[in-house]
Design a protein around this motif. Structure first.
Motif, PDB file in Angstrom:
ATOM      1  N   SER A  75      21.379 -16.716  -4.457  1.00 52.98           N
ATOM      2  CA  SER A  75      21.023 -15.806  -5.550  1.00 52.98           C
ATOM      3  C   SER A  75      20.287 -16.492  -6.695  1.00 52.98           C
ATOM      4  CB  SER A  75      22.290 -15.148  -6.110  1.00 52.98           C
ATOM      5  OG  SER A  75      23.158 -16.131  -6.644  1.00 52.98           O
ATOM      6  N   ASP A  76      20.143 -17.812  -6.630  1.00 57.30           N
ATOM      7  CA  ASP A  76      19.485 -18.545  -7.705  1.00 57.30           C
ATOM      8  C   ASP A  76      18.001 -18.751  -7.376  1.00 57.30           C
ATOM      9  OD1 ASP A  76      18.637 -20.219  -9.713  1.00 57.30           O
ATOM     10  OD2 ASP A  76      19.936 -21.893  -9.180  1.00 57.30           O
ATOM     11  N   HIS A  77      17.729 -19.571  -6.383  1.00 61.77           N
ATOM     12  CA  HIS A  77      16.356 -19.881  -5.970  1.00 61.77           C
ATOM     13  C   HIS A  77      16.336 -19.830  -4.444  1.00 61.77           C
ATOM     14  CE1 HIS A  77      12.711 -22.865  -6.193  1.00 61.77           C
ATOM     15  NE2 HIS A  77      12.345 -21.617  -5.870  1.00 61.77           N
ATOM     16  N   PHE A  78      15.594 -18.903  -3.889  1.00 63.83           N
ATOM     17  CA  PHE A  78      15.651 -18.718  -2.440  1.00 63.83           C
ATOM     18  C   PHE A  78      14.345 -18.147  -1.897  1.00 63.83           C
ATOM     19  CE2 PHE A  78      17.526 -15.175  -4.724  1.00 63.83           C
ATOM     20  CZ  PHE A  78      16.959 -14.042  -4.152  1.00 63.83           C
ATOM     21  N   LYS A  79      14.242 -18.190  -0.588  1.00 66.17           N
ATOM     22  CA  LYS A  79      13.040 -17.705   0.102  1.00 66.17           C
ATOM     23  C   LYS A  79      13.440 -16.589   1.054  1.00 66.17           C
ATOM     24  CE  LYS A  79      11.213 -20.273   3.333  1.00 66.17           C
ATOM     25  NZ  LYS A  79      10.521 -21.393   4.030  1.00 66.17           N
ATOM     26  N   ILE A  80      12.623 -15.543   1.087  1.00 67.53           N
ATOM     27  CA  ILE A  80      12.868 -14.424   1.992  1.00 67.53           C
ATOM     28  C   ILE A  80      11.717 -14.341   2.994  1.00 67.53           C
ATOM     29  CG2 ILE A  80      13.029 -11.906   2.175  1.00 67.53           C
ATOM     30  CD1 ILE A  80      14.294 -11.891  -0.609  1.00 67.53           C
ATOM     31  N   ASP A  81      12.070 -14.257   4.254  1.00 70.37           N
ATOM     32  CA  ASP A  81      11.103 -14.071   5.334  1.00 70.37           C
ATOM     33  C   ASP A  81      11.361 -12.692   5.931  1.00 70.37           C
ATOM     34  OD1 ASP A  81       9.655 -13.996   7.665  1.00 70.37           O
ATOM     35  OD2 ASP A  81      10.348 -15.921   8.446  1.00 70.37           O
ATOM     36  N   VAL A  82      10.549 -11.704   5.562  1.00 76.87           N
ATOM     37  CA  VAL A  82      10.805 -10.336   6.010  1.00 76.87           C
ATOM     38  C   VAL A  82      10.370 -10.114   7.459  1.00 76.87           C
ATOM     39  CG1 VAL A  82      10.684  -9.333   3.691  1.00 76.87           C
ATOM     40  CG2 VAL A  82       8.597  -9.469   5.075  1.00 76.87           C
ATOM     41  N   LYS A  83       9.560 -11.038   7.985  1.00 75.39           N
ATOM     42  CA  LYS A  83       9.148 -10.923   9.382  1.00 75.39           C
ATOM     43  C   LYS A  83      10.316 -11.236  10.307  1.00 75.39           C
ATOM     44  CE  LYS A  83       5.534 -12.458  12.588  1.00 75.39           C
ATOM     45  NZ  LYS A  83       4.365 -13.377  12.766  1.00 75.39           N
ATOM     46  N   ASN A  84      11.065 -12.269   9.940  1.00 78.66           N
ATOM     47  CA  ASN A  84      12.206 -12.696  10.760  1.00 78.66           C
ATOM     48  C   ASN A  84      13.557 -12.327  10.150  1.00 78.66           C
ATOM     49  OD1 ASN A  84      10.663 -14.188  12.871  1.00 78.66           O
ATOM     50  ND2 ASN A  84      10.033 -15.428  11.115  1.00 78.66           N
ATOM     51  N   ASN A  85      13.515 -11.565   9.034  1.00 81.56           N
ATOM     52  CA  ASN A  85      14.740 -11.116   8.352  1.00 81.56           C
ATOM     53  C   ASN A  85      15.662 -12.275   7.995  1.00 81.56           C
ATOM     54  OD1 ASN A  85      13.876  -8.467   8.556  1.00 81.56           O
ATOM     55  ND2 ASN A  85      14.912  -8.141  10.518  1.00 81.56           N
ATOM     56  N   LYS A  86      15.076 -13.316   7.399  1.00 81.48           N
ATOM     57  CA  LYS A  86      15.830 -14.512   7.033  1.00 81.48           C
ATOM     58  C   LYS A  86      15.822 -14.736   5.525  1.00 81.48           C
ATOM     59  CE  LYS A  86      15.087 -18.355   9.114  1.00 81.48           C
ATOM     60  NZ  LYS A  86      14.306 -19.482   9.686  1.00 81.48           N
ATOM     61  N   ILE A  87      16.906 -15.339   5.040  1.00 84.44           N
ATOM     62  CA  ILE A  87      16.965 -15.760   3.640  1.00 84.44           C
ATOM     63  C   ILE A  87      17.431 -17.208   3.613  1.00 84.44           C
ATOM     64  CG2 ILE A  87      19.298 -14.769   3.384  1.00 84.44           C
ATOM     65  CD1 ILE A  87      18.567 -14.227   0.420  1.00 84.44           C
ATOM     66  N   ASP A  88      16.680 -18.063   2.922  1.00 86.12           N
ATOM     67  CA  ASP A  88      16.987 -19.488   2.871  1.00 86.12           C
ATOM     68  C   ASP A  88      17.180 -19.925   1.428  1.00 86.12           C
ATOM     69  OD1 ASP A  88      16.764 -20.039   5.675  1.00 86.12           O
ATOM     70  OD2 ASP A  88      14.585 -19.879   5.474  1.00 86.12           O
ATOM     71  N   ASN A  89      18.226 -20.714   1.202  1.00 84.97           N
ATOM     72  CA  ASN A  89      18.534 -21.209  -0.135  1.00 84.97           C
ATOM     73  C   ASN A  89      17.625 -22.376  -0.487  1.00 84.97           C
ATOM     74  OD1 ASN A  89      19.791 -21.713  -2.576  1.00 84.97           O
ATOM     75  ND2 ASN A  89      21.849 -21.511  -1.738  1.00 84.97           N
ATOM     76  N   LEU A  90      16.964 -22.304  -1.642  1.00 87.57           N
ATOM     77  CA  LEU A  90      16.101 -23.386  -2.120  1.00 87.57           C
ATOM     78  C   LEU A  90      16.729 -24.127  -3.290  1.00 87.57           C
ATOM     79  CD1 LEU A  90      12.618 -21.567  -2.061  1.00 87.57           C
ATOM     80  CD2 LEU A  90      13.603 -23.026  -0.289  1.00 87.57           C
ATOM     81  N   SER A  91      17.938 -23.702  -3.709  1.00 85.90           N
ATOM     82  CA  SER A  91      18.608 -24.345  -4.833  1.00 85.90           C
ATOM     83  C   SER A  91      19.073 -25.741  -4.451  1.00 85.90           C
ATOM     84  CB  SER A  91      19.829 -23.535  -5.281  1.00 85.90           C
ATOM     85  OG  SER A  91      19.431 -22.263  -5.713  1.00 85.90           O
TER      86      SER A  91
END
Length: 608
Positions: free
Chosen positions: A590-606
């Motif tokens: 919820s702080d700094h992250f990346k969303i990939d809507v093609k693959n429905n992924k969320i990755d933490n960048l914090s």
């Protein structure tokens, strides 16, 4: 040799052009939710009341009492300075598009809406910022204008000052000071609020590449500004309320401010009609407030779902990137702990009536919404839901600048499928403590009158705005949440115990020793209390990952260990509490992250 060099230069040139094109495609949009702006320096148009004079600066201000702030989920006064600091921060970053997902005003009062408009116009003219706004339940309290009063302004000698739009509101209200009467404190309805804020998305502008509403009759290919203007009048933007003959305005709109980017502003204010109606077409008292959000949208504003489906399909067909925003969350925002919260606290506590049903996320995901920015809850959170049809919705809850932890969000659009979200904390705010001399007077008055509304004066020692909001939450927990939300027997069983006491409830010393050793923890450091744990629960609930550094890794590890041990307790309420606390510590990034809507992924960048 020359030919090889020429080819290399050509390749480098092509690579450079491609890089520049990619860079041009990268767009940044700032989201500031729940500003709740109260123009503390504004003057009323129909009354010469100046407010009260600051004993240090000599400036006149019109502010609410500290006592009022510490019993509310929002700060009323200091957030004025925080909002200006957030805008300055956005300017420094070179961001030009700014979205306000509702509750931009204190309660839709003319004096505060005009104050916000003035600020937005100044930043638009000076820094070329473009603002896109939608309505919240505090902007249009009822669909039509109504008289209103606030009894908790701060007046002379630290006393409470009533300010009302009519004398008729004051029949049963006791006051220490003579009430101030001004129409500037009434609650505006749609007509007045939308027209005052018309330049910030609610109506088309010549600079827009495209603009429409759920009621527009033209197509993208036919679009022209003059036709959009004709279709934008509020009289043409109404819907029939279910089981009545009443029509209400809908301020939803779609705008293309930058080529290829569609911003979808959903007016999710759904007003529920009373059982008995007045028979008038514009009586504000015929309706309840709109704070429930999307659960009532599905019942009373189903036309929005059909419009969203149409817009989403067109965006896909035309290759547009669609970003939706509204005031209310589309996805559960308690880190999936809502069932346990309901069991422990009750369905009418912990703002559980505001949790959207799972059907909301399913319906809007299947309607084509992939990314949605919401507000309303004053929390930092990310919710993800995938429908039975395989469509995924990412709901991003934007924190409020008027609560802990004060922050806004930046969306960076890297491509049509890759998005980055960064949360910017507004912790250092110039002049955040400039109103403190007023509160000194208020505190002295409360002491002298032996009031039972005494707040902790330590808040006036806050070193910065972030610390001030931390104190605000701590006092809010003590003065309101504990007595209102917590079952008395459960609170009594936990609030005064130490961390060591809670840990040893398991009564298995060897198991506890092993856990302590494996986590490099010392039981003598578990010297915090049950109240500390409850307060940190609220910090995590409000700020999510933003609270981690303030609580500290060691304390978080201690909480994890205590929760593991208490899950083995005999008290079902303690077991529920640990399940709630554990889930609250372990939500989506919820702080700094990346969303990939093609693959429905969320990755933490914090950085952990």
């Amino acid at each position: 040799m020359f030919r090889i060099s020429a080819i290399l230069v050509l390749l480098l040139s092509l690579y450079s052009c491609k890089s520049q094109q990619t860079a041009k495609k990268e767009v940044k949009i700032a989201f500031i939710a729940d500003v709740h702006l109260q123009d503390i320096f504004a003057k009323f148009e129909d009354n010469n009341y100046q407010g009260i004079k600051n004993p240090v600066t000599g400036e006149y201000s019109n502010i609410r009492t500290m006592n009022a702030q510490l019993h509310s989920t929002r700060i009323f006064n200091e957030n004025y300075f925080a909002f200006l600091e957030a805008l300055d921060n956005i300017v420094k970053r070179g961001i030009k598009q700014v979205v306000l997902p509702g509750d931009f005003s204190d309660d839709g009062q003319p004096v505060h809406v005009r104050g916000l408009k003035k600020i937005l116009n100044e930043y638009s003219l000076k820094y070329a910022l473009s603002f896109y706004v939608t309505t919240g339940n505090h902007d249009v309290v009822r669909p039509f204008s109504q008289d209103a009063a606030k009894t908790d302004f701060l007046g002379k000698d630290g006393k409470e000052q009533i300010i009302s739009s009519s004398k008729n509101n004051l029949n049963k209200i006791k006051s220490e000071l003579e009430p101030i009467i001004t129409a500037d404190i009434k609650n505006w309805g749609y007509k007045e609020t939308i027209n005052e804020m018309r330049d910030f998305g609610f109506f088309p502008k010549k600079t827009d590449l495209y603009w429409e509403t759920p009621f527009s009759n033209y197509t993208y290919e036919q679009y022209n500004f003059e036709e959009a203007q004709k279709e934008s009048v509020l009289e043409k933007r109404t819907y029939l309320i279910k089981n009545t003959n009443l029509f209400l305005p809908d301020a939803s709109y779609l705008v293309e401010p930058i080529k290829g980017i569609w911003l979808l502003a959903i007016d999710a204010n759904a007003y529920v009609p009373n059982e008995k109606l007045s028979g008038k077409l514009d009586d504000p008292h015929d309706f309840s407030g709109a704070n429930t959000g999307y659960n009532n949208v599905l019942i009373y504003k189903n036309h929005l779902l059909n419009w969203v489906k149409k817009v989403s399909a067109e965006a896909k067909q035309k290759g547009k990137i669609l970003i939706a925003f509204s005031h209310y969350p589309m996805v559960e925002f308690n880190d999936n702990a809502s069932p346990e919260l309901k069991q422990l606290f009750g369905a009418d506590k912990m703002q559980l009536h505001r949790v959207p049903d799972e059907e909301v996320a399913q319906q809007f995901a299947d309607a084509g919404i992939q990314i949605h920015f919401g507000g309303h809850m004053h929390i930092n959170d990310t919710g993800v839901r995938t429908s039975a049809n395989g469509n995924t919705l990412f709901n991003i809850q934007t924190p409020s600048l008027a609560a802990y932890m004060p922050a806004y969000k930046i969306l960076t659009i890297h491509s049509d499928s890759e998005f980055e979200v960064e949360t910017v904390v507004i912790g250092k705010v110039p002049k955040f403590n400039s109103l403190f001399p007023f509160y000194e007077e208020e505190y002295a008055h409360l002491q002298n009158s032996r009031s039972d509304k005494i707040w902790n004066k330590e808040i006036l020692k806050a070193k910065d705005y972030a610390a001030f909001t931390n104190w605000h939450l701590k006092e809010l927990v003590r003065l309101r949440f504990l007595p209102e939300d917590f079952p008395a027997d459960f609170l009594k069983s936990i609030v005064n115990l130490s961390g060591k006491d809670l840990l040893e409830m398991n009564k298995n010393p060897s198991e506890i020793d092993e856990e302590l050793k494996s986590n490099s923890l010392n039981i003598s450091n578990f010297d915090w209390t049950g109240f500390d744990m409850i307060f940190d629960f609220y910090r995590l609930k409000n700020a999510d990952e933003l609270a981690f550094s303030e609580i500290g890794n060691k304390r978080l590890k201690q909480y994890e260990l205590v929760c593991r041990q208490l899950k083995k307790a005999s008290d079902p309420k303690l077991i529920l509490w640990t399940e709630i606390f554990s889930k609250t510590m372990n939500g989506e990034p919820s702080d700094h992250f990346k969303i990939d809507v093609k693959n429905n992924k969320i990755d933490n960048l914090s950085v952990k």
